[in-house]
Design a protein around this motif. Structure first.
Motif, short mmCIF file in Angstrom:
data_model
loop_
_atom_site.label_atom_id
_atom_site.label_comp_id
_atom_site.label_asym_id
_atom_site.label_seq_id
_atom_site.Cartn_x
_atom_site.Cartn_y
_atom_site.Cartn_z
N THR A 68 29.87 -6.20 40.79
CA THR A 68 29.58 -6.54 39.57
C THR A 68 30.44 -5.78 37.61
O THR A 68 30.37 -7.08 37.18
N ASN A 69 30.13 -4.84 38.26
CA ASN A 69 30.37 -3.79 37.17
C ASN A 69 31.68 -2.70 36.99
O ASN A 69 31.58 -1.71 36.87
N LEU A 70 33.17 -3.22 37.72
CA LEU A 70 33.78 -2.66 37.55
C LEU A 70 34.88 -2.31 36.37
O LEU A 70 34.77 -1.01 36.37
N ALA A 71 34.25 -2.74 35.49
CA ALA A 71 34.28 -2.54 34.57
C ALA A 71 33.86 -1.44 33.31
O ALA A 71 34.59 -0.74 32.56
N ASN A 72 32.79 -0.58 34.24
CA ASN A 72 31.98 0.35 33.84
C ASN A 72 33.40 1.43 34.45
O ASN A 72 32.19 3.13 34.52
N ILE A 73 33.59 1.53 35.70
CA ILE A 73 34.30 2.48 35.93
C ILE A 73 36.27 2.87 35.70
O ILE A 73 36.52 2.20 35.68
N ASP A 74 36.49 3.91 34.80
CA ASP A 74 37.17 4.43 34.63
C ASP A 74 38.26 5.49 35.44
O ASP A 74 37.40 6.54 35.63
N ILE A 75 39.27 5.34 36.04
CA ILE A 75 39.54 6.35 36.98
C ILE A 75 40.50 7.29 36.67
O ILE A 75 42.13 6.44 36.19
N ILE B 98 29.63 4.90 40.89
CA ILE B 98 29.55 3.11 41.17
C ILE B 98 27.56 3.06 40.22
O ILE B 98 27.27 2.38 40.59
N ALA B 99 26.80 4.34 41.17
CA ALA B 99 25.31 4.40 40.99
C ALA B 99 25.45 4.03 39.39
O ALA B 99 25.07 3.63 38.33
N ILE B 100 26.29 4.80 39.01
CA ILE B 100 26.05 4.88 37.54
C ILE B 100 26.08 3.37 36.89
O ILE B 100 25.93 2.43 35.84
N ALA B 101 27.56 2.94 37.16
CA ALA B 101 28.33 1.85 36.55
C ALA B 101 27.53 0.60 37.10
O ALA B 101 27.02 -0.33 36.29
N GLU B 102 26.64 0.63 37.95
CA GLU B 102 25.77 -0.71 38.48
C GLU B 102 24.18 -0.83 38.02
O GLU B 102 23.43 -1.27 37.97
N GLY B 103 24.04 0.94 38.04
CA GLY B 103 22.61 1.34 37.26
C GLY B 103 21.66 1.19 38.68
O GLY B 103 20.62 0.90 38.42
N ASP B 104 22.03 1.76 39.49
CA ASP B 104 21.47 1.47 40.82
C ASP B 104 20.92 2.88 40.88
O ASP B 104 21.04 4.29 40.70
N LYS B 105 20.68 3.42 42.49
CA LYS B 105 20.47 4.73 42.41
C LYS B 105 21.43 5.18 43.26
O LYS B 105 22.21 4.84 44.22
N TRP B 106 21.20 6.92 43.40
CA TRP B 106 22.06 7.46 43.98
C TRP B 106 21.61 8.82 44.97
O TRP B 106 20.21 9.48 43.70
N MET B 107 20.72 9.19 45.95
CA MET B 107 20.71 9.67 46.62
C MET B 107 18.71 9.53 46.12
O MET B 107 18.23 10.97 46.35
N GLY B 108 18.76 8.34 45.75
CA GLY B 108 16.87 8.42 45.50
C GLY B 108 16.38 8.35 44.24
O GLY B 108 15.22 7.99 43.84
#
Length: 754
Positions: A433-440, A387-397
């Protein structure tokens, strides 16, 4: 003219004998369309000695008329490619070849057939049939092994001579002895053959009961034969390939018969090795008749004539000495490894580093392993990372680069996995907002070993633009013994292939070994071979912290205060500003008292319900410390966090900074040394007391000993021990001296004075 030469060269890879009538006609139509002559078609077609009829190509040529969808030179190009031709610019895919692998692409090309010069084959200056046969037999067979051979023939409807079943119940030793006594008449030993037909011999030993594959006793040799090119070029290519040829025989026709050492242990291995051998030959311009692959196959017998031409031994023991040596060589000359580079060439123009994926931790195209015990929430952490990669957010800081990610789910059923992603999204509070960035990629129940999964993953992920591939968990695709370094190196090499082919980071998780992990370094906690910890570019390790009751009480107090503060903010903010001090904001009891005065009972009841939920959640938390070993970045300070289903939250306030991991903990060295000294002292004290009690019981034949008896006992080791010292030991180790008779009484000192 240049194009004409190219197509004629391509046709050298296409054997007309293996084409259907339609395919043969298509070659002619393609040649005519590209401006070639009927003579070109005729010359090529003459290689098919069975179906070729002089003049037939010229008759067909005149019937080829132009159409709206003509057969072009592309048809010949495809046929040539299907038979091993490759453009000189073809790239080679680097991989290790196994017996079951298909040889594809430009691999294992040793010979450029268009440039190799032919090597002439010379008929023996002195014709000695007996010598020809004895050399053949002594080279290929042990004296006690049965040999199959055929001199009798029959003719089919087209007048072609074909071999009969022949003989198979005589040993090589018997045949050699008879040949040496035949005065040059080998027909008297083997039987006379028709001069138009020649004779045949089987190159693997038989059991003397038949001539089928089941009758082969040793799978020692294979036949390599190609009659689609000049004899001289066949000879040159076989030698250039360094084939481990035991005997090479001229057939008296269009081909050489190379008896190649394969040294297979059984029939299955024989088939695999022969397929491998034939594919290598095909890649290098020798189109092998697949019917020759049988171990009981007949080959041309040296020492006889066929249609006025001699069948003779061209050479023996050519090329590499054994199959193993040849295989290692053929693999080695095609390693496709890059050449060494000189640093001065790049000192002032360094190549760009791969961009970061997780800033300060991992670059794109690199590998990361997350290791931890069960209940650490590793899968949740990897979903958080997705999720952090898909949204460009932080992961564990750590800040993550925004991009597409593929999450390969090997453990959860499809519905559970999808729900888990939604639960984590909502828990971390990020808008989707960026669900399209995640494929499962849901593979539960369909996973295969990693070496089989890697190419399937690469094929599906190609051109999708993923910057990260997450594989969770790897035990589902683990191949081999996880404690074996070489097997695990082969396993982790699959991640290299994925990263290299896709240019994406590969992230995977593994479990800890059994036992306490607190006293170990982060890279020593993963289960199995050390390859797991040393192979990835970044190792993220989770170790559980021992949460004390006092800390839980503190967290409960903090969470309770936060609930009350939120209710004040919503329902009575003025009271919060006028009457609640900073100290009160940190006391659950004080906040409860304020709430009873300033909040209506309905809201207060709602707050109490929420507090009960919050307190249950606090009790359900676990605490974790994230440590790591990085190859591309400097070591980071440990990150402490809480795992409260379904997400991890970094401990920003420092509640966990002084908590030790479960087990020994990360005590400073001086504390560990003190502990070790204390343990050693206790052990020494126990051993001294046991030693003294043993002396009391044994130094006087089981009777109570005197102080003198004990002194002599201990002095017997070489160092004198005084009676005064013995008295000290008596007291120290819980004994007492009976003053009445001077003996040492074995009883505990109860305080009485004797």
């Amino acid at each position: 003219m240049e194009n004409k030469l190219d197509l004629i060269a391509l046709l050298a890879y296409v054997d007309p004998a293996y084409l259907s009538y339609t395919e043969w006609v298509n070659v002619g139509m393609a040649l005519k369309y590209e401006g070639y002559t009927a003579s070109d078609w005729e010359s090529w077609s003459s290689r098919d000695g069975v179906r070729y009829r002089p003049g037939e190509c010229f008759k067909k040529w005149t019937s080829f008329e132009g159409t709206g969808s003509p057969v072009t030179g592309a048809t010949i190009t495809k046929m040539a490619k299907d038979n091993g031709w490759l453009p000189r610019s073809s790239s080679r895919e680097e991989h290790e070849l196994g017996w079951d692998d298909e040889i594809a692409g430009g691999d294992y090309v040793v010979v450029d057939k268009n440039w190799i010069e032919g090597k002439e084959v010379h008929e023996p200056s002195v014709w000695n049939p007996v010598q020809q046969m004895t050399t053949y037999l002594s080279t290929l067979f042990e004296a006690s092994e049965n040999v199959g051979y055929v001199t009798d023939t029959w003719q089919d409807d087209e007048g072609k001579y074909l071999p009969t079943k022949g003989a198979y119940d005589r040993t090589a030793g018997e045949l050699i002895q008879a040949l040496n006594q035949c005065d040059g008449d080998i027909g008297s030993v083997l039987g006379d053959c028709k001069p138009e037909a020649g004779a045949w011999i089987r190159f693997n030993p038989l059991d003397g009961k038949g001539v089928k594959n089941d009758n082969v006793t040793e799978f020692r040799y294979a036949l390599v034969e190609s009659d689609t090119m000049d004899i001289e070029k066949q000879n040159a290519i076989m030698r250039e390939l360094e084939l481990p040829i035991a005997v090479m025989v001229y057939s008296g026709g269009k081909s050489l018969h190379a008896i190649v050492k394969v040294d297979a242990a059984n029939y299955d291995e024989y088939r695999k090795r022969v397929d491998y051998l034939y594919e290598i030959c095909k890649k290098n311009g020798l189109n092998i008749d697949k019917q020759n692959r049988n171990p009981s196959r007949l080959s041309r017998m040296p020492g006889v004539e066929r249609n006025g031409k001699k069948q003779f031994i061209v050479d023996t023991n050519i090329g590499k000495n054994s199959w193993t040596e040849w295989n290692e060589w053929i693999e080695g000359v095609n390693d496709d490894l890059p050449d060494p580079e000189n640093l001065t060439d790049y000192w002032n123009d360094m190549p760009k580093l791969a961009p970061p994926l997780i800033h300060g931790v991992l670059r794109q195209g690199h590998k990361m392993l997350m290791a931890g015990p069960s209940k650490a929430g590793k899968s949740f952490a990897l979903i958080e990372l997705s999720i952090a990669i898909a949204e460009g957010d932080k992961w564990m800081g750590w800040q993550c680069t925004k991009g597409k990610v593929l999450y390969a789910n090997l453990e959860l059923d499809r519905a559970s996995c999808l729900h888990r992603f939604k639960d984590v999204y909502q828990a971390v509070g990020l808008p989707p907002t960026n669900l399209a960035n995640i494929d499962i990629w849901n593979l539960r129940g369909k996973s295969v070993p990693m070496d089989k999964l890697a190419p399937k993953l690469i094929r599906r992920a190609a051109k999708k633009g993923y910057i990260a591939i997450i594989i969770d968990p790897i035990y589902k695709v683990l191949t081999g013994d996880e404690n074996s370094a070489d097997q695990m190196a082969h396993f982790t090499n699959q991640f290299d292939k994925i990263a290299t082919e896709l240019g994406a980071s590969v992230i995977y998780c593994h479990h800890h070994s059994k036992g306490s992990q607190g006293g170990k370094k982060s890279m020593d906690r993963a289960s199995g071979s050390g390859v797991f910890a040393r192979d990835p570019d970044a190792l993220i390790d989770l170790v559980e912290l021992e949460v004390t009751e006092a800390l839980l009480k503190q967290e409960e107090n903090k969470s309770t205060c936060a609930v009350y503060q939120r209710y004040f903010t919503e329902y009575n903010p003025k009271y919060l500003l006028d009457h609640v001090s900073q100290d009160d904001l940190l006391s659950a009891k004080a906040m409860e008292n304020h709430a009873k005065l300033a909040i209506y009972n309905t809201e207060l009841a709602s707050a109490h319900e929420e507090i009960n939920r919050v307190l249950a959640a606090v009790r359900g938390r676990s605490a974790w410390r994230v440590e790591g070993t990085l190859r591309e970045y400097a070591k980071f300070a440990p990150v402490n966090m809480w795992f409260q289903y379904p997400v991890h939250r970094v401990d920003d306030v420092g509640s966990l900074k002084d908590i030790d991991p479960e087990g020994e903990g990360n005590k400073p060295p001086w504390q560990k040394a003190i502990g070790k000294r204390k343990d050693k002292a206790k052990e020494d004290r126990r051993s001294k007391a046991e030693e003294f009690e043993d002396a009391v019981n044994n130094c006087n034949m089981g009777e109570p000993p005197t102080l003198k008896d004990l002194a002599e006992w201990f002095s017997s080791t070489g160092k004198p021990v005084a009676e005064r010292t013995i008295r000290d030991w008596v007291t120290k180790h819980g004994f007492m001296v009976d003053k009445n008779n001077g003996s040492v009484v074995v009883k505990k000192n109860d305080g009485d004075d004797h």
